[in-house]
Scaffold this active site. Structure first.
Site, PDB file in Angstrom:
ATOM      1  N   ALA A 163      61.271 -17.765  45.394  1.00 51.18           N
ATOM      2  CA  ALA A 163      61.362 -17.590  44.014  1.00 51.18           C
ATOM      3  C   ALA A 163      60.241 -18.741  43.346  1.00 51.18           C
ATOM      4  O   ALA A 163      59.710 -18.359  42.249  1.00 51.18           O
ATOM      5  CB  ALA A 163      62.904 -17.981  43.619  1.00 51.18           C
ATOM      6  N   TYR A 164      60.472 -19.809  43.807  1.00 51.64           N
ATOM      7  CA  TYR A 164      59.555 -20.868  43.267  1.00 51.64           C
ATOM      8  C   TYR A 164      57.997 -20.616  43.443  1.00 51.64           C
ATOM      9  O   TYR A 164      57.416 -20.515  42.237  1.00 51.64           O
ATOM     10  CB  TYR A 164      59.825 -22.339  43.710  1.00 51.64           C
ATOM     11  CG  TYR A 164      59.102 -23.380  43.188  1.00 51.64           C
ATOM     12  CD1 TYR A 164      59.525 -24.167  42.247  1.00 51.64           C
ATOM     13  CD2 TYR A 164      57.957 -23.979  44.063  1.00 51.64           C
ATOM     14  CE1 TYR A 164      58.725 -25.090  41.767  1.00 51.64           C
ATOM     15  CE2 TYR A 164      57.020 -25.066  43.307  1.00 51.64           C
ATOM     16  CZ  TYR A 164      57.557 -25.712  42.260  1.00 51.64           C
ATOM     17  OH  TYR A 164      56.919 -26.761  41.708  1.00 51.64           O
TER      18      TYR A 164
END
Length: 259
Positions: A163-164
């Site tokens: 996600a990052y």
């Protein structure tokens, strides 16, 4: 001659609006901008325990700091915050989008809520802050500086932070898109892409001896970065010294991406 070149890096009389200024990297660069002459508007989460430390650091430089509470996951909160900033009489010069979070877990184990939180703060919040800041610059027909925080993770995908990585890739491409639209208006937009920087957010990785050893081995300079390593670049991108630079992503990674 030396005085004139140093003036290129001066932020005297400028106002810098910053998200994430109470974090490890944020505190270092916000203080640097103040030392270069800028007054600070800090957009913070309500009751941020690190807020007094930031205020103390800025006031020690002799510059002014004003704090606005804001929920960067809520578009109405962002819009209300910027409307309050403009209503106070503040004039936009510099925007630094430094706020960010991460979640460490496998792709198959990442809850939707965690994915939404990372994207909301790292990308959506950055986008909306740029939008509000840019609208005011365009209304006033003023030039301005936008500094986003992406990451080497936008280019070098890593495990357990999908996600990052995705959010920072979005920020990197947003930087280019904004620069394409606003460069002709005198508004520059660039991204700082840190490598492995020793901050509280990365403390677990830093103290993991095996992981930390891999980072050091992969980094040409043979060490983790420190927040202070980003100070000079932040001042440069906020100052007149970078007036003909826009749409760039600048690595501060000790040589990882150059290998």
């Amino acid at each position: 001659m030396s005085g004139s070149i140093l003036n290129l890096f001066s932020l005297q009389g400028k106002t810098a609006i910053i998200t994430g200024g109470t974090g490890g990297i944020g505190l270092a660069i916000t203080t640097a901008l103040a030392e270069a002459g800028a007054n600070i508007i800090s957009i913070e989460v309500p009751h941020d325990p690190a807020s007094p430390l930031l205020r103390q650091a800025i006031e020690a430089t002799g510059r002014k700091i004003t704090v606005y509470d804001c929920n960067l996951k809520d578009h109405e909160s962002i819009r209300a915050t910027f409307h309050a900033i403009w209503a106070s009489g503040s004039v936009p010069d510099i925007l630094v989008n430094c706020a960010g979070i991460t979640r460490h877990m496998k792709v198959e184990d990442t809850p939707v809520q965690d994915l939404d939180d990372v994207m909301a703060i790292n990308f959506r919040g950055t986008y909306l802050c740029i939008q509000e800041f840019g609208r005011e610059l365009l209304r006033l027909q003023r030039p301005g500086k936008i500094i986003n925080f992406a990451s080497i993770a936008a280019f070098l995908a890593q495990t357990n932070i999908s996600a990052y990585c995705s959010s920072k890739a979005a920020v990197q491409n947003l930087t280019r898109a904004v620069s394409n639209e606003w460069a002709g208006k005198g508004i520059t937009c660039n991204a700082i892409c840190p490598g492995f920087i020793h901050t509280k957010m990365c403390e677990d990785l830093y103290t993991d001896k095996e992981f930390s050893a891999r980072v050091v081995a992969r980094t040409s300079m043979g060490r983790w970065g420190e927040p202070e390593d980003i100070r000079g670049l932040a001042v440069f991108l906020a100052s007149a010294a970078s007036d003909f630079i826009t749409g760039e992503s600048v690595f501060v990674d000790g040589g990882i991406m150059g290998r």
